[in-house]
Design a protein around this motif. Structure first.
Motif, PDB file in Angstrom:
ATOM      1  N   LYS A   7       0.839  -1.190   0.000  1.00  0.00           N
ATOM      2  CA  LYS A   7       0.000   0.000   0.000  1.00  0.00           C
ATOM      3  C   LYS A   7       0.879   1.247   0.000  1.00  0.00           C
ATOM      4  O   LYS A   7       2.054   1.199   0.284  1.00  0.00           O
ATOM      5  N   SER A   8       0.270   2.404  -0.265  1.00  0.00           N
ATOM      6  CA  SER A   8       1.035   3.640  -0.406  1.00  0.00           C
ATOM      7  C   SER A   8       1.450   4.272   0.915  1.00  0.00           C
ATOM      8  O   SER A   8       2.376   5.049   0.949  1.00  0.00           O
ATOM      9  N   ALA A   9       0.763   3.988   2.008  1.00  0.00           N
ATOM     10  CA  ALA A   9       1.026   4.660   3.288  1.00  0.00           C
ATOM     11  C   ALA A   9       2.203   4.024   4.001  1.00  0.00           C
ATOM     12  O   ALA A   9       2.060   3.390   5.015  1.00  0.00           O
ATOM     13  N   GLU A  10       3.352   4.195   3.437  1.00  0.00           N
ATOM     14  CA  GLU A  10       4.522   3.603   4.082  1.00  0.00           C
ATOM     15  C   GLU A  10       5.672   4.586   4.230  1.00  0.00           C
ATOM     16  O   GLU A  10       6.723   4.234   4.682  1.00  0.00           O
ATOM     17  N   ARG A  11       5.464   5.834   3.913  1.00  0.00           N
ATOM     18  CA  ARG A  11       6.510   6.843   4.056  1.00  0.00           C
ATOM     19  C   ARG A  11       6.242   7.641   5.330  1.00  0.00           C
ATOM     20  O   ARG A  11       5.228   8.314   5.430  1.00  0.00           O
ATOM     21  N   VAL A  12       7.166   7.559   6.284  1.00  0.00           N
ATOM     22  CA  VAL A  12       6.933   8.131   7.612  1.00  0.00           C
ATOM     23  C   VAL A  12       7.956   9.218   7.927  1.00  0.00           C
ATOM     24  O   VAL A  12       9.159   8.999   7.828  1.00  0.00           O
ATOM     25  N   LEU A  13       7.443  10.378   8.323  1.00  0.00           N
ATOM     26  CA  LEU A  13       8.259  11.500   8.748  1.00  0.00           C
ATOM     27  C   LEU A  13       8.394  11.454  10.265  1.00  0.00           C
ATOM     28  O   LEU A  13       7.401  11.285  10.975  1.00  0.00           O
ATOM     29  N   ILE A  14       9.608  11.612  10.754  1.00  0.00           N
ATOM     30  CA  ILE A  14       9.881  11.640  12.189  1.00  0.00           C
ATOM     31  C   ILE A  14      10.184  13.089  12.564  1.00  0.00           C
ATOM     32  O   ILE A  14      11.160  13.669  12.091  1.00  0.00           O
ATOM     33  N   VAL A  15       9.332  13.675  13.412  1.00  0.00           N
ATOM     34  CA  VAL A  15       9.531  15.052  13.868  1.00  0.00           C
ATOM     35  C   VAL A  15       9.935  14.964  15.338  1.00  0.00           C
ATOM     36  O   VAL A  15       9.097  14.816  16.220  1.00  0.00           O
ATOM     37  N   GLU A  16      11.234  15.001  15.563  1.00  0.00           N
ATOM     38  CA  GLU A  16      11.814  14.742  16.891  1.00  0.00           C
ATOM     39  C   GLU A  16      13.170  15.420  16.971  1.00  0.00           C
ATOM     40  O   GLU A  16      13.988  15.254  16.075  1.00  0.00           O
ATOM     41  N   VAL A  21      16.470   9.344  20.154  1.00  0.00           N
ATOM     42  CA  VAL A  21      15.073   8.898  20.083  1.00  0.00           C
ATOM     43  C   VAL A  21      14.667   8.755  18.616  1.00  0.00           C
ATOM     44  O   VAL A  21      14.054   7.760  18.219  1.00  0.00           O
ATOM     45  N   ALA A  22      15.020   9.743  17.797  1.00  0.00           N
ATOM     46  CA  ALA A  22      14.675   9.714  16.371  1.00  0.00           C
ATOM     47  C   ALA A  22      15.306   8.520  15.665  1.00  0.00           C
ATOM     48  O   ALA A  22      14.663   7.855  14.847  1.00  0.00           O
ATOM     49  N   ILE A  23      16.557   8.221  15.986  1.00  0.00           N
ATOM     50  CA  ILE A  23      17.240   7.082  15.362  1.00  0.00           C
ATOM     51  C   ILE A  23      16.589   5.769  15.778  1.00  0.00           C
ATOM     52  O   ILE A  23      16.435   4.854  14.962  1.00  0.00           O
ATOM     53  N   ASP A  24      16.158   5.682  17.035  1.00  0.00           N
ATOM     54  CA  ASP A  24      15.466   4.474  17.497  1.00  0.00           C
ATOM     55  C   ASP A  24      14.151   4.296  16.740  1.00  0.00           C
ATOM     56  O   ASP A  24      13.832   3.189  16.298  1.00  0.00           O
ATOM     57  N   SER A  27      14.836   3.125  13.256  1.00  0.00           N
ATOM     58  CA  SER A  27      15.175   1.704  13.256  1.00  0.00           C
ATOM     59  C   SER A  27      13.915   0.837  13.301  1.00  0.00           C
ATOM     60  O   SER A  27      13.804  -0.154  12.564  1.00  0.00           O
ATOM     61  N   VAL A  28      12.974   1.203  14.147  1.00  0.00           N
ATOM     62  CA  VAL A  28      11.708   0.462  14.241  1.00  0.00           C
ATOM     63  C   VAL A  28      10.972   0.510  12.910  1.00  0.00           C
ATOM     64  O   VAL A  28      10.449  -0.505  12.429  1.00  0.00           O
ATOM     65  N   ALA A 108       7.528   1.899  24.621  1.00  0.00           N
ATOM     66  CA  ALA A 108       8.149   0.606  24.336  1.00  0.00           C
ATOM     67  C   ALA A 108       8.052   0.338  22.836  1.00  0.00           C
ATOM     68  O   ALA A 108       7.085   0.752  22.185  1.00  0.00           O
ATOM     69  N   ASP A 109       9.040  -0.353  22.293  1.00  0.00           N
ATOM     70  CA  ASP A 109       9.043  -0.637  20.857  1.00  0.00           C
ATOM     71  C   ASP A 109       7.772  -1.351  20.398  1.00  0.00           C
ATOM     72  O   ASP A 109       7.240  -1.061  19.326  1.00  0.00           O
ATOM     73  N   ALA A 110       7.254  -2.287  21.197  1.00  0.00           N
ATOM     74  CA  ALA A 110       6.038  -3.014  20.816  1.00  0.00           C
ATOM     75  C   ALA A 110       4.854  -2.060  20.704  1.00  0.00           C
ATOM     76  O   ALA A 110       4.044  -2.168  19.777  1.00  0.00           O
ATOM     77  N   GLU A 111       4.748  -1.116  21.636  1.00  0.00           N
ATOM     78  CA  GLU A 111       3.665  -0.127  21.597  1.00  0.00           C
ATOM     79  C   GLU A 111       3.836   0.796  20.388  1.00  0.00           C
ATOM     80  O   GLU A 111       2.862   1.155  19.733  1.00  0.00           O
ATOM     81  N   LEU A 112       5.076   1.176  20.114  1.00  0.00           N
ATOM     82  CA  LEU A 112       5.352   2.029  18.964  1.00  0.00           C
ATOM     83  C   LEU A 112       4.957   1.323  17.674  1.00  0.00           C
ATOM     84  O   LEU A 112       4.287   1.908  16.812  1.00  0.00           O
ATOM     85  N   ARG A 113       5.330   0.065  17.545  1.00  0.00           N
ATOM     86  CA  ARG A 113       4.965  -0.700  16.343  1.00  0.00           C
ATOM     87  C   ARG A 113       3.449  -0.768  16.171  1.00  0.00           C
ATOM     88  O   ARG A 113       2.927  -0.592  15.079  1.00  0.00           O
TER      89      ARG A 113
END
Length: 141
Positions: A7-16, A21-24, A27-28, A108-113
């Motif tokens: 699907k198209s919704a796979e490009r994510v911007l990180i505003v941090e 934190v941004a690198i983590d 990575s996720v 937590a990474d699981a919650e973020l995912r």
């Protein structure tokens, strides 16, 4: 590179503005098969990168001050699905119109995912469950 079945919704911007934190988060996203479009530490950078994003994870307090809510409004007005991540969720009051909700950091990474899957599923008109730690705004219902 996306395949024809993705699907198209796979490009994510990180505003941090906290780079570790941004690198983590980056990575996720990579582990999930999503494409981070960049890391923005302030409003100017976020709006510059916005044209390449489908989803944005937005902190509130950035390098240029508490500009996250305005960034969220601007991104949502452009059709970007916005999810806030902050240690200060009370700064959002009852929410920002057009945005999904807020995760309280640390996350937590699981919650973020799960939150990212939820945000992406909203763009794809599917219904993944939000994590319990995600406070949904009224406009996301």
């Amino acid at each position: 590179m996306p395949t024809a079945t993705q699907k198209s919704a796979e490009r994510v911007l990180i505003v941090e503005d906290e780079i570790l934190v941004a690198i983590d988060i980056e990575s996720v996203l990579g582990e999930m098969g999503l494409a981070p479009v960049g890391i923005a530490a302030d409003k100017t950078s976020a709006l510059r990168l916005a044209e390449r994003a489908d989803v944005a994870l937005v902190d509130i307090n950035l390098r240029d001050g508490p500009t996250g809510p305005q960034i969220g409004r601007d991104l949502a007005a452009r059709g970007i699905t916005v999810l806030f991540m902050t240690a200060n969720p009370e700064q959002l009051g009852n929410g920002v119109p057009g945005t999904l909700g807020v995760l309280t950091k640390p996350v937590a990474d699981a919650e973020l995912r799960q939150a990212i899957r939820f945000a992406v599923s909203r763009r794809e008109k599917e219904r993944h469950a939000p994590p319990r730690s995600l406070q949904l705004f009224d406009s996301a219902a």
